[in-house]
Scaffold this active site. Structure first.
Site, PDB file in Angstrom:
ATOM      1  N   VAL A   1     -30.113  -1.033  18.430  1.00  0.00           N
ATOM      2  CA  VAL A   1     -29.899  -1.672  17.122  1.00  0.00           C
ATOM      3  C   VAL A   1     -30.857  -1.146  16.060  1.00  0.00           C
ATOM      4  CG1 VAL A   1     -28.802  -3.778  17.966  1.00  0.00           C
ATOM      5  CG2 VAL A   1     -31.306  -3.660  17.786  1.00  0.00           C
TER       6      VAL A   1
ATOM      7  N   TYR B   1     -21.756  -0.580  25.340  1.00  0.00           N
ATOM      8  CA  TYR B   1     -21.293  -1.967  25.414  1.00  0.00           C
ATOM      9  C   TYR B   1     -19.794  -2.000  25.698  1.00  0.00           C
ATOM     10  CZ  TYR B   1     -25.885  -2.343  23.358  1.00  0.00           C
ATOM     11  OH  TYR B   1     -27.210  -2.207  23.122  1.00  0.00           O
TER      12      TYR B   1
ATOM     13  N   SER C   1     -32.574  -0.748  22.412  1.00  0.00           N
ATOM     14  CA  SER C   1     -31.857  -0.683  23.700  1.00  0.00           C
ATOM     15  C   SER C   1     -31.797   0.708  24.303  1.00  0.00           C
ATOM     16  CB  SER C   1     -30.430  -1.191  23.535  1.00  0.00           C
ATOM     17  OG  SER C   1     -30.448  -2.569  23.272  1.00  0.00           O
TER      18      SER C   1
ATOM     19  N   LYS D   1     -33.418   1.174  27.550  1.00  0.00           N
ATOM     20  CA  LYS D   1     -32.898   0.580  28.797  1.00  0.00           C
ATOM     21  C   LYS D   1     -32.588   1.605  29.898  1.00  0.00           C
ATOM     22  CE  LYS D   1     -30.965  -3.544  26.489  1.00  0.00           C
ATOM     23  NZ  LYS D   1     -29.703  -4.113  25.925  1.00  0.00           N
TER      24      LYS D   1
ATOM     25  N   TYR E   1     -40.665  -6.371  27.981  1.00  0.00           N
ATOM     26  CA  TYR E   1     -39.337  -5.961  27.504  1.00  0.00           C
ATOM     27  C   TYR E   1     -39.319  -5.898  25.974  1.00  0.00           C
ATOM     28  CZ  TYR E   1     -34.417  -6.198  26.300  1.00  0.00           C
ATOM     29  OH  TYR E   1     -33.189  -5.950  25.728  1.00  0.00           O
TER      30      TYR E   1
END
Lengths: 607, 607
Positions: free
Chosen positions: A259, A241, A64, A67, A189
């Site tokens: 992660v 998050y 992530s 992103k 992705y």
């Protein structure tokens, strides 16, 4: 000798090495193969130096953390306006894999949750998904500073188990957020999440964001400057998050976790930080990554809301033309006029990266001085750059003062684009902008000339030998005797009269008319003008003190007429009439003493 | 002449004056009495200057803008740990009047929603609600810079209609978040919202947060520094209700709005901003307040993630003891030794507020120079303060270099607490910390003495008159004749030999043994040592050039023995033997020329 940051990171690594809370990510089977004890920490400075400790070179998948970077690419490709219709920027308060679409528009709440990231990847420039992938790969390479590869087995593992993300992609297609074929975009992705990086690589990526979008090691721009703040804002509110509020409160820096065990944190203009430790907490953040950021923030005082600044540091010394006159020394009424008005020339030495708060202070000081000032010189030597808003403010004060007949000029910009471009943008095409001088001496001389114009005339008349300061106190008899042993030499504009490094031939020059420049060679090539001399002044006089080599070059700036004395003739004259030499030496020593006093004052003003 | 910020605010006011979107707050009847057209804008700088335009002096009620300030008071009273158990710091994503309690603990999600603010007010120090009210009133007064009053009719209006807040207070009591009697606390909350402020007052409150908790005009501390970042974090994520993500993205500064029509924004270390315009949007934020913040952020480049810094600006010039020797000029082997080793003394001129990123760069440069260095001098003249983390890093590098036998000393700290205290905290009680010199000259001399110790001896022997540089080239006959016209004078340590401002009496002093200091009076009182002279050197020699007044004082640092020449005797000698005076003047001029060259090099190094 070890640098304090290196020592700090070693100690931090030792403190955290024993901690074993958290679990490896299990939802992607391939990620369970990581060594849970891996721990790497890297910090990269704004001049591209990396401090690393532990497993900082171990490769792992970016996940992530890709992103925010891909979001930056999409902003660059589509523009902020178009992106805002597709993906929001509000924290969802939900977990990373929540779907969180806007109930009416179907737009994902932000680009850090999977739905937003999948949408973002589909929106990159490129006519094909191939071309879009090239965009991702080459842009990430610019952030890292070298080419990157994909861990194919992790990619396969993510793709073969990513059914929830397939559902999200079809939902995005349903709402018209994804425009093309959703499954091919989704593979991009998955691949982007499987890009292999080291902790050190991530720290360079973070440092590139901290450095306004330019990789601080390679100097390559990875992201247009105007999108950096947008990417960091989204990281600050959504990067961790549903832990975002506490993160900002405790750690106070935009951050993003993945992660794979990576965490990056960005301290704008200061550091890029990355930690790699694969054990995750229940929210999917690296346990030791969070703890390391928390400690670094506390120990280094990096919480973004605890920064102390002082806008006044943008202004260094302020002094006047009386503290440090130009090296050109006029004689007669011009000299008296300058002495009386030199304090109306104001030097301001500016410092650092000029932003609007520092310039507000500088401008306020200038307006406060304006009643007592005819010219301002802004010395830009220590300036590293000018923000556009600050350049506009400088431009405005220049215009305001110009209307009052008080010019503002710059010195020592040294052709640096980080200064010239914002100033040019602020001035616009209709305005010639700031007058810029190569050195302070030239700037002061320009200001002095304005003061002399105010007096009515700058024209310099010829000064007969009798008025030469070096011969002050000579009786008519002494002057006549001296004159009879001298010759006249004429030079044209541009002629080199003396050359630095040449053996002295014993000639001393008394300028009757015209003007010369004294130039010293610089180590780095070229030369610096250290004086401008006119009628009534002398040069080459160090020969009188036995100096055997010329230390400076002297070049005629105009037609020049000199009376010339040879040192051997002076010796002969001294035998005949010692007073001739005694007076000359006294005058010379007095002149040196005055210059020394001036230099000492200048040092005091500078230091 | 108008300052650019003042002109900017006038233009901004004119642009926004016509906008009339939004509605007055209606849920408190008294607020509907506001003039919907009121528009005030104020910006306060970090040195306490306010720029204001429009209705900046109009009083109105602070409403929710009180919340972050009261939260700061509670943090100061209870500590962060205790507060975290009562009130969270996560954005709720809900509107301002949502109840948003944590499902298990009942803790309000954050202190910016009403539930969190009511809980916060109840948690202030004070045995009675009266005492708690005093705490609020006096603390707000410190933020504003003058006493404040409550609009009693607005308070009554809020209290008489605040049933929803009563429900919230009882719910908080139910969960044990409010410990005392909830209704009395709630009245304090209503009163705090009804405090009257002007736009200008709010800008000073914002500027106090921007200035690390100290009111920039009064210098009074309103909030302990360690809680400022916590307050600003909560403002950044929760200050604009459910608009927080977009606000941070677009405007990029911690902010808080109130239904009275006020908005504050805080740019740490730079500005406090306030806008007053009572028309609100559907989320309860001032329409023109938001628009003004958006434009100021864009036009002034204040988005907190778009700040450009360059840590390298913390380090100014670096030069060596060879570029700028101390003014003490030893003779003989000591002179040669110093000339050979002076480059091993390194001056570093530090700049601005030293934080960890700037000091990392400084320390890295020092370690890079260490192999070629014996002593480091850190010139703190341009330093405005030192962050604790940066002080620790300076302390560490000092210790590291000390172990290698390379001392690091400071100069020109000027007893400033913002520098001395962090350095003392970093060193701890066991360590004497940095050696600090009042001026660079003393620091260099200390370093030179260390170099001379390295050579074996610092003891200076007496120098006979014949070895005096001023008499170089004298024949034995000339020396003898001169000597016969001179006298010997003896001085004790501390004696003033010459006094600045006194008429010169014609004496020139040749030091045979001992050491003197040359001191010039400073405008601001006291004096500066400009030279330290030892055996073989002279003083008072400007008398030879006709100087009639002593420009400096000369004080004996030890027992001093001089040979003294009177200028009248020299004139008599010159009649007899002109060469005596000619040589003396040549030597004097040569010495001045050497000093001038040194000064010019120093200027080049400094400028």
């Amino acid at each position: 000798m070890q640098a304090p940051i290196a020592a700090y990171l070693q100690a931090l690594h030792a403190q955290l090495a024993g901690a074993n809370a958290g679990e490896l990510a299990s939802y992607i089977p391939e990620l369970t193969k990581a060594n849970p004890d891996w721990l790497g920490i890297s910090i990269v400075t704004m001049d591209g130096v990396a401090y690393s400790v532990g497993d900082a070179e171990q490769l792992f998948t970016i996940q992530s953390i890709s992103k925010p970077f891909v979001y930056g690419m999409a902003l660059a490709d589509r523009g902020q306006q178009a992106m805002s219709e597709k993906v929001g920027v509000e924290p969802s308060g939900d977990a990373f894999n929540s779907i969180s679409l806007h109930p009416q528009t179907g737009a994902p709440l932000n680009p850090m949750i999977n739905a937003g990231a999948i949408a973002t990847t589909s929106l990159l420039a490129g006519r094909t998904t191939e071309a879009q992938w090239q965009r991702i790969e080459s842009s990430i390479a610019t952030f890292v500073g070298h080419p990157v590869t994909v861990d194919e087995s992790v990619y396969q593992s993510e793709s073969s188990t990513g059914h929830r993300n397939r559902a999200i992609a079809w939902m995005l297609k349903n709402f018209g957020i994804i425009e093309g074929e959703p499954m091919a975009s989704l593979e991009n992705y998955f691949r982007q999440c499987a890009i292999e990086v080291s902790c050190r690589d991530l720290a360079y990526m973070a440092a590139t964001l901290a450095n306004g979008g330019v990789n601080p090691l390679t100097g390559q721009r990875a992201l247009p400057a105007e999108h950096v703040g947008q990417v960091l804002s989204v990281m600050a509110t959504c990067g961790m998050y549903d832990f975002a509020g506490s993160w900002l409160y405790e750690v106070g820096m935009p951050a993003k976790s993945g992660v794979g065990g990576g965490v990056i944190a960005v301290i704008p203009g200061r550091f890029g930080i990355a930690i790699f430790s694969p054990r995750l907490d229940a929210k999917g953040n690296s346990v030791r990554g969070i703890e390391a950021c928390r400690r670094i923030s506390r120990d280094f005082g990096l919480h973004m809301f605890q920064q102390v600044r002082d806008p006044r540091q943008a202004l260094g010394r302020v002094y006047t033309g009386a503290d440090a006159a130009s090296r050109r020394k006029p004689v007669g009424p011009a000299r008296a006029h300058l002495q009386a008005h030199a304090h109306r020339i104001k030097y301001l030495s500016l410092h650092g990266m000029l932003a609007v708060d520092g310039v507000e202070y500088i401008v306020r000081r200038m307006l406060g001085m304006a009643a007592d000032t005819d010219c301002f010189i802004l010395d830009m030597n220590q300036v590293t750059g000018v923000a556009d808003s600050a350049a506009l403010m400088l431009h405005q004060v220049r215009r305001t003062l110009q209307i009052e007949g008080k010019p503002v000029v710059c010195s020592r910009v040294h052709r640096r684009a980080a200064i010239l471009q914002p100033l040019a943008r602020a001035s616009g095409a209709q305005d010639r902008g700031f007058l810029v001088f190569e050195d302070n001496d030239l700037a002061v001389e320009w200001c002095e000339n304005r003061l002399l114009q105010g007096m009515g005339s700058t024209e310099e008349v010829a000064v007969p030998l009798a008025d030469s300061p070096l011969l002050a106190g000579y009786s008519p008899e002494m002057l006549k005797l001296m004159d009879s042993h001298m010759s006249t030499e004429l030079f044209g504009a541009g002629d080199t009269i003396l050359k630095a490094g040449e053996a002295g031939d014993g000639r001393v020059f008394f300028i009757e008319s015209g003007r010369v420049s004294v130039l010293v060679p610089l180590d780095e090539g070229g030369h610096q003008r250290i004086a401008s001399l006119g009628p009534g002044m002398e040069f080459g006089e160090m020969t009188l003190l036995g100096q055997t080599q010329r230390t400076a070059s002297v070049v005629a700036d105009s037609d020049v007429r000199c009376r010339v004395l040879h040192v051997n003739d002076l010796e002969a004259l001294a035998q005949q009439m010692p007073e001739i030499k005694i007076r000359l030496l006294e005058n010379l020593a007095r002149d040196l003493a005055v210059k020394l006093r001036g230099a000492t004052q200048w040092i005091a003003a500078l230091a």
